[in-house]
Design a protein around this motif. Structure first.
Motif, PDB file in Angstrom:
ATOM      1  N   PRO A   1      -1.810  -0.163  -5.885  1.00 50.69           N
ATOM      2  CA  PRO A   1      -1.182   1.146  -5.700  1.00 50.69           C
ATOM      3  C   PRO A   1      -0.402   1.533  -6.954  1.00 50.69           C
ATOM      4  N   ALA A   2      -0.539   2.773  -7.399  1.00 44.26           N
ATOM      5  CA  ALA A   2       0.003   3.189  -8.698  1.00 44.26           C
ATOM      6  C   ALA A   2       1.524   3.161  -8.743  1.00 44.26           C
ATOM      7  N   GLU A   3       2.174   3.229  -7.581  1.00 40.31           N
ATOM      8  CA  GLU A   3       3.633   3.253  -7.572  1.00 40.31           C
ATOM      9  C   GLU A   3       4.258   1.870  -7.703  1.00 40.31           C
TER      10      GLU A   3
ATOM     11  N   LYS B   1       0.823  -1.210   0.000  1.00 36.17           N
ATOM     12  CA  LYS B   1       0.000   0.000   0.000  1.00 36.17           C
ATOM     13  C   LYS B   1       0.859   1.262   0.000  1.00 36.17           C
TER      14      LYS B   1
ATOM     15  N   ASP C   1       0.274   5.629  -4.073  1.00 31.97           N
ATOM     16  CA  ASP C   1      -0.422   6.033  -5.295  1.00 31.97           C
ATOM     17  C   ASP C   1       0.280   7.165  -6.031  1.00 31.97           C
ATOM     18  N   SER C   2       0.898   8.072  -5.288  1.00 32.10           N
ATOM     19  CA  SER C   2       1.572   9.204  -5.940  1.00 32.10           C
ATOM     20  C   SER C   2       2.642   9.756  -5.009  1.00 32.10           C
TER      21      SER C   2
ATOM     22  N   GLY D   1       3.634   1.473  -1.624  1.00 36.45           N
ATOM     23  CA  GLY D   1       4.348   1.551  -2.884  1.00 36.45           C
ATOM     24  C   GLY D   1       5.630   0.745  -2.938  1.00 36.45           C
TER      25      GLY D   1
ATOM     26  N   ARG E   1      -1.394   5.406   1.767  1.00 40.31           N
ATOM     27  CA  ARG E   1      -1.995   5.237   0.443  1.00 40.31           C
ATOM     28  C   ARG E   1      -1.461   6.272  -0.542  1.00 40.31           C
TER      29      ARG E   1
ATOM     30  N   TRP F   1      -5.371  -5.966  -2.683  1.00 36.73           N
ATOM     31  CA  TRP F   1      -4.799  -5.039  -1.714  1.00 36.73           C
ATOM     32  C   TRP F   1      -5.830  -4.553  -0.690  1.00 36.73           C
TER      33      TRP F   1
ATOM     34  N   SER G   1       1.643  -1.738 -12.054  1.00 31.65           N
ATOM     35  CA  SER G   1       0.726  -0.781 -12.653  1.00 31.65           C
ATOM     36  C   SER G   1       1.445   0.308 -13.431  1.00 31.65           C
TER      37      SER G   1
END
Length: 308
Positions: free
Chosen positions: A301-303, A38, A178-179, A40, A174, A241, A307
């Motif tokens: 998670p985008a990192e 979560k 995610d960023s 990253g 988070r 996740w 993904s």
């Protein structure tokens, strides 16, 4: 010997009991990896964390005379090894994957070396919670004899699920996953968040090691884990996740492991070794079923590398 109709209820109870016993280590390791990812970061070294935690837990219980001393020792050992992973992965141009593999080898190697004197002794065991005391059936009582760590795992799943949605630390974890740019823009150190999440995830995974060596099978030996730490990574992907889904996935895998012994308990011995392969077959099926781009992106998670 064929399976008789009258044996089906006993078989189901045996599978349920086995799912609760075997699924507990899966639950802790998958929750630890869920928290880590979560933020990253991927920790493929949880197999080493699990084995090292099992050794430390058994040693702590044996030397301290209490299973709960062992549980604390396993938790601390898992946190220490995961902290090393988090610190190394924070260095420039260091791969999470390569470091995780190195950590797995380090953890298992240290456990085997330091744990050699612990193979013969017996340590105090984690007590069972007799949730089936309301029934007069010995089969029900045995099936519902639950590892005392299992309710702690359920509580951790609930805490993580609630914390990710409703607390500041959950939002920060988070956000780092995610960023990282957004987290830095708000003044947070992404490395610090990921190190903290990785360390906490290792501590949770260490509890799974304590469950292995102090409850089921309840001893220390070098073949104790059988790849459960690696399977947990697939469990987290399967659970998208989400901590509550990690609980369901852990029980599913625990039930898969328990099928072989459950069949033996009702007199079916044919194909026993085939059923022992069920967890690994199930892992492959889950990975194949979730390998498409549309599926793998859900909840990730985008990192994370899956993904990008």
């Amino acid at each position: 010997m064929s399976l008789e109709l009258a044996s089906i209820p006993d078989l189901l109870l045996a599978v349920i009991g086995g799912a609760l016993r075997v699924g507990t280590p899966f639950l802790f390791v998958s929750l630890g990896e869920c928290l880590t990812e979560k933020s990253g970061r991927i920790n493929l070294g949880l197999e080493g964390v699990l084995v090292f935690g099992a050794m430390a837990g058994f040693g702590g219980a044996y030397l301290g005379g209490s299973p709960w001393v062992g549980v604390l020792a396993a938790c601390g050992a898992g946190a220490l090894l995961a902290l090393l992973h988090g610190l190394l992965c924070s260095l420039p141009r260091v791969s999470d994957i390569a470091t995780g593999i190195a950590l797995m080898l380090l953890g298992t190697g240290l456990a085997f070396y330091l744990g050699k004197p612990l193979i013969q002794p017996q340590a105090p065991q984690i007590p069972s919670l007799q949730l089936g005391a309301w029934s007069d059936s010995p089969a029900v009582q045995q099936a519902l004899s639950v590892n005392a760590l299992f309710p702690i795992g359920v509580a951790l799943a609930a805490l993580l699920a609630w914390g990710f949605r409703n607390t500041r630390w959950g939002l920060v974890v988070r956000m780092a996953g995610d960023s990282s740019d957004a987290a830095r823009a708000l003044g947070y150190s992404v490395n610090a968040v990921r190190i903290a999440a990785t360390t906490a995830g290792g501590a949770i995974a260490g509890l799974g090691g304590a469950s292995l060596s102090l409850y089921y099978p309840g001893s220390w030996n070098e073949g104790l884990s059988s790849g459960q730490g690696l399977i947990a990574v697939a469990l987290v992907i399967f659970a998208r996740w989400h901590p509550w889904r990690c609980l369901g996935a852990a029980l599913l895998f625990g039930g898969a492991v328990a099928i072989g012994p459950a069949l033996q308990s009702v007199g079916v011995s044919g194909g026993y070794y085939l059923f022992n392969a069920m967890p690994y077959v199930l892992t492959l099926v889950i990975l194949v079923a979730t390998c498409s781009t549309s599926q793998s992106l859900k909840g990730a998670p985008a990192e994370l590398g899956v993904s990008r």
